[in-house]
Scaffold this motif. Structure first.
Motif, PDB file in Angstrom:
ATOM      1  N   ASN A 180      13.040  12.447  -1.954  1.00  0.00           N
ATOM      2  CA  ASN A 180      12.252  12.167  -3.037  1.00  0.00           C
ATOM      3  C   ASN A 180      10.923  11.745  -2.444  1.00  0.00           C
ATOM      4  O   ASN A 180       9.886  12.082  -3.186  1.00  0.00           O
ATOM      5  N   HIS A 181      10.549  11.035  -1.510  1.00  0.00           N
ATOM      6  CA  HIS A 181       9.302  10.455  -1.082  1.00  0.00           C
ATOM      7  C   HIS A 181       9.113  10.611   0.568  1.00  0.00           C
ATOM      8  O   HIS A 181      10.078  10.946   1.348  1.00  0.00           O
ATOM      9  N   THR A 182       7.600  10.548   1.005  1.00  0.00           N
ATOM     10  CA  THR A 182       7.612  10.508   2.299  1.00  0.00           C
ATOM     11  C   THR A 182       7.420   9.338   2.953  1.00  0.00           C
ATOM     12  O   THR A 182       6.874   8.466   2.263  1.00  0.00           O
ATOM     13  N   SER A 183       7.820   9.210   4.203  1.00  0.00           N
ATOM     14  CA  SER A 183       7.148   8.014   5.007  1.00  0.00           C
ATOM     15  C   SER A 183       5.807   8.139   5.372  1.00  0.00           C
ATOM     16  O   SER A 183       5.042   9.233   5.236  1.00  0.00           O
ATOM     17  N   PRO A 184       5.031   7.186   5.780  1.00  0.00           N
ATOM     18  CA  PRO A 184       3.586   7.340   6.115  1.00  0.00           C
ATOM     19  C   PRO A 184       3.464   8.377   7.237  1.00  0.00           C
ATOM     20  O   PRO A 184       2.194   9.037   6.763  1.00  0.00           O
ATOM     21  N   GLU A 185       4.217   8.479   8.042  1.00  0.00           N
ATOM     22  CA  GLU A 185       3.881   9.359   9.108  1.00  0.00           C
ATOM     23  C   GLU A 185       3.984  10.862   8.480  1.00  0.00           C
ATOM     24  O   GLU A 185       3.436  11.832   8.863  1.00  0.00           O
ATOM     25  N   ILE A 211      -6.076   9.735   0.864  1.00  0.00           N
ATOM     26  CA  ILE A 211      -6.211   8.529   0.177  1.00  0.00           C
ATOM     27  C   ILE A 211      -4.742   7.998   0.020  1.00  0.00           C
ATOM     28  O   ILE A 211      -3.926   8.851  -0.837  1.00  0.00           O
ATOM     29  N   PRO A 212      -4.133   7.306   0.600  1.00  0.00           N
ATOM     30  CA  PRO A 212      -2.776   6.856   0.382  1.00  0.00           C
ATOM     31  C   PRO A 212      -2.641   6.209  -0.948  1.00  0.00           C
ATOM     32  O   PRO A 212      -3.668   5.392  -1.338  1.00  0.00           O
ATOM     33  N   MET A 213      -1.499   6.230  -1.552  1.00  0.00           N
ATOM     34  CA  MET A 213      -1.045   5.552  -2.752  1.00  0.00           C
ATOM     35  C   MET A 213       0.446   5.463  -2.754  1.00  0.00           C
ATOM     36  O   MET A 213       1.162   5.621  -1.827  1.00  0.00           O
ATOM     37  N   THR A 271      12.169   0.552  -3.757  1.00  0.00           N
ATOM     38  CA  THR A 271      13.025   0.858  -2.637  1.00  0.00           C
ATOM     39  C   THR A 271      13.017  -0.360  -1.717  1.00  0.00           C
ATOM     40  O   THR A 271      12.658  -1.571  -1.906  1.00  0.00           O
ATOM     41  N   ASN A 272      13.551  -0.162  -0.247  1.00  0.00           N
ATOM     42  CA  ASN A 272      14.105  -1.390   0.593  1.00  0.00           C
ATOM     43  C   ASN A 272      13.099  -1.745   1.659  1.00  0.00           C
ATOM     44  O   ASN A 272      12.987  -2.626   2.239  1.00  0.00           O
ATOM     45  N   GLU A 273      12.080  -1.070   1.958  1.00  0.00           N
ATOM     46  CA  GLU A 273      11.001  -1.436   2.828  1.00  0.00           C
ATOM     47  C   GLU A 273      10.188  -2.707   2.456  1.00  0.00           C
ATOM     48  O   GLU A 273      10.244  -2.752   1.126  1.00  0.00           O
ATOM     49  N   ALA A 274       9.595  -3.476   3.331  1.00  0.00           N
ATOM     50  CA  ALA A 274       8.897  -4.418   3.116  1.00  0.00           C
ATOM     51  C   ALA A 274       7.474  -4.067   2.551  1.00  0.00           C
ATOM     52  O   ALA A 274       6.999  -2.870   3.098  1.00  0.00           O
ATOM     53  N   PRO A 275       7.016  -4.738   1.676  1.00  0.00           N
ATOM     54  CA  PRO A 275       5.735  -4.324   1.029  1.00  0.00           C
ATOM     55  C   PRO A 275       4.377  -3.928   1.904  1.00  0.00           C
ATOM     56  O   PRO A 275       3.871  -2.978   1.468  1.00  0.00           O
ATOM     57  N   SER A 276       4.396  -4.691   2.931  1.00  0.00           N
ATOM     58  CA  SER A 276       3.379  -4.407   3.633  1.00  0.00           C
ATOM     59  C   SER A 276       3.467  -3.419   4.826  1.00  0.00           C
ATOM     60  O   SER A 276       2.373  -2.847   5.518  1.00  0.00           O
ATOM     61  N   ASN A 288       0.744  -0.771   6.868  1.00  0.00           N
ATOM     62  CA  ASN A 288       0.900  -0.874   8.455  1.00  0.00           C
ATOM     63  C   ASN A 288       0.966   0.385   9.097  1.00  0.00           C
ATOM     64  O   ASN A 288       0.373   0.740  10.236  1.00  0.00           O
ATOM     65  N   ARG A 289       2.241   0.977   8.773  1.00  0.00           N
ATOM     66  CA  ARG A 289       2.546   2.180   9.441  1.00  0.00           C
ATOM     67  C   ARG A 289       1.659   3.266   9.543  1.00  0.00           C
ATOM     68  O   ARG A 289       1.387   3.981  10.408  1.00  0.00           O
ATOM     69  N   PHE A 290       1.123   3.067   8.292  1.00  0.00           N
ATOM     70  CA  PHE A 290      -0.019   4.670   7.878  1.00  0.00           C
ATOM     71  C   PHE A 290      -1.175   4.022   8.886  1.00  0.00           C
ATOM     72  O   PHE A 290      -1.794   5.015   9.566  1.00  0.00           O
ATOM     73  N   SER A 291      -1.794   3.039   8.858  1.00  0.00           N
ATOM     74  CA  SER A 291      -2.899   2.773   9.488  1.00  0.00           C
ATOM     75  C   SER A 291      -2.765   2.718  10.879  1.00  0.00           C
ATOM     76  O   SER A 291      -3.661   3.244  11.928  1.00  0.00           O
ATOM     77  N   GLU A 292      -1.595   2.470  11.605  1.00  0.00           N
ATOM     78  CA  GLU A 292      -1.300   2.761  13.087  1.00  0.00           C
ATOM     79  C   GLU A 292      -1.134   4.166  13.239  1.00  0.00           C
ATOM     80  O   GLU A 292      -1.537   4.588  14.446  1.00  0.00           O
ATOM     81  N   ALA A 293      -0.142   4.878  12.540  1.00  0.00           N
ATOM     82  CA  ALA A 293      -0.262   6.260  12.657  1.00  0.00           C
ATOM     83  C   ALA A 293      -1.729   7.168  12.615  1.00  0.00           C
ATOM     84  O   ALA A 293      -1.910   8.057  13.476  1.00  0.00           O
ATOM     85  N   MET A 294      -2.549   6.671  11.909  1.00  0.00           N
ATOM     86  CA  MET A 294      -3.884   7.178  11.638  1.00  0.00           C
ATOM     87  C   MET A 294      -4.637   7.044  12.971  1.00  0.00           C
ATOM     88  O   MET A 294      -5.877   7.579  13.139  1.00  0.00           O
ATOM     89  N   LYS A 295      -4.574   6.025  13.798  1.00  0.00           N
ATOM     90  CA  LYS A 295      -5.292   5.755  15.008  1.00  0.00           C
ATOM     91  C   LYS A 295      -5.169   6.711  15.987  1.00  0.00           C
ATOM     92  O   LYS A 295      -5.953   7.104  16.805  1.00  0.00           O
TER      93      LYS A 295
END
Length: 327
Positions: free
Chosen positions: A263-268, A283-285, A293-298, A302-309
């Motif tokens: 259905n969906h992708t992870s940030p990575e 541009i993430p959305m 779904t079950n992941e925490a809202p933040s 957070n994972r996206f920003s870390e991976a983009m480094k």
């Protein structure tokens, strides 16, 4: 007759889409069509209790900006309105994607609208709808939208007309994958593959076609992808459209994996998809809005920003709710 393609629209790729219909008139594909099972539902609803405990302690909500200056101008740009809803102005044409601006039944909001965006927008020419899931197609929103903007034209996937006819759009065009809509001499709009499914009722799974969009002018190319799992179709789209400036890509709603993997992708995975597309900016959305779904809202941002480094060529533009960029 139940065609897979719209014979009145141009097909842009010589590659076969692989799209078919089964005996129950459902759209099928060997890799890009998904038929969920009861096991998947129960895993989402009752699985991974430790994740849900973390989620309950997370008070993250989206920050928001004011778009009034943009709406009062003639500047081309992109505004993130909510979830997968963007307001895009290109060559003076005003486009909105997957608008959902009311509270959905049985679904909690993580963040809240500062205002109903329909009451702030000045003009609207085109609407694109990617699929029929209720967090992307909302009856109340479409009723309000067509009341305020009666001349809006709607562009979506095959077999959607019967669902949308009651809203009295000026025009509805339904396309198959790799087809080009008849829209304007100044803007090109294409319907492209995604790995997902359609469903609003009990017996209508995959009866209507899901997809993604390229919105293109002479100087700018935007890819809008609502819901999809990661697969080879991103590389195929990148080959067809070798200069994508902005990729609007979902980074949330990926836990638990059994529920979300088709259905969906992870940030990575979203970042990898943007790289497959050879996009200049991502541009993430599709995060921080609905609690689906079950992941925490933040966690998604957070994972996206870390991976983009780790990225040296792909660039990210992180928008506030109602945040905007000029293009």
């Amino acid at each position: 007759m139940n065609p897979v393609e719209n014979p009145y629209l141009e097909t842009i790729s010589k590659l076969p889409s692989g799209l078919k219909k089964d005996k129950r008139k459902r759209f099928t594909h060997k890799t890009l069509a998904y038929f969920p099972s009861a096991k998947v539902f129960f895993e989402w609803k009752w699985g991974k209790k430790e994740k849900k405990k973390i989620k309950k302690k997370d008070s993250y909500t989206l920050p928001y900006s004011s778009p009034e200056t943009f709406f009062n101008s003639k500047q081309d740009g992109i505004v993130w309105l909510w979830h997968a809803s963007f307001y895009i102005r290109l060559n003076g044409a005003n486009i909105i994607t997957d608008p959902v601006f009311y509270k959905l039944p049985f679904i909690k909001n993580i963040s809240h609208h500062p205002k109903n965006p329909l009451l702030v927008m000045k003009d609207l020419d085109y609407l694109v709808i990617s699929h029929d899931h209720r967090d992307h197609l909302d009856v109340r929103t479409l009723k309000k939208l067509t009341h305020i903007f009666p001349n809006v034209r709607c562009f979506t996937g095959m077999n959607m007309k019967s669902l949308l006819r009651k809203f009295h759009f000026k025009e509805i065009q339904c396309a198959s994958w790799y087809q080009k809509y008849n829209i304007s001499k100044d803007i090109s709009l294409y319907f492209l593959p995604a790995k997902h499914r359609w469903k609003r009722g009990i017996f209508d799974t995959n009866k209507r076609l899901w997809g993604s969009f390229i919105i293109k002018t002479k100087n700018t190319c935007i890819y809008f992808w609502w819901d999809s799992w990661y697969d080879s179709h991103f590389k195929e789209i990148g080959k067809l459209f070798p200069k994508i400036d902005y990729a609007l890509i979902g980074i949330g709603a990926y836990e638990p994996k059994l529920f979300s993997k088709n259905n969906h992708t992870s940030p990575e995975e979203a970042i990898q998809a943007a790289k497959d597309l050879w996009a200049t900016y991502i541009i993430p959305m599709h995060y921080g809005t609905f609690d689906i779904t079950n992941e925490a809202p933040s966690e998604p941002l957070n994972r996206f920003s870390e991976a983009m480094k780790q990225e040296t060529e792909l660039k990210a533009i992180i928008l506030d709710l109602w945040g905007q960029i000029a293009i």
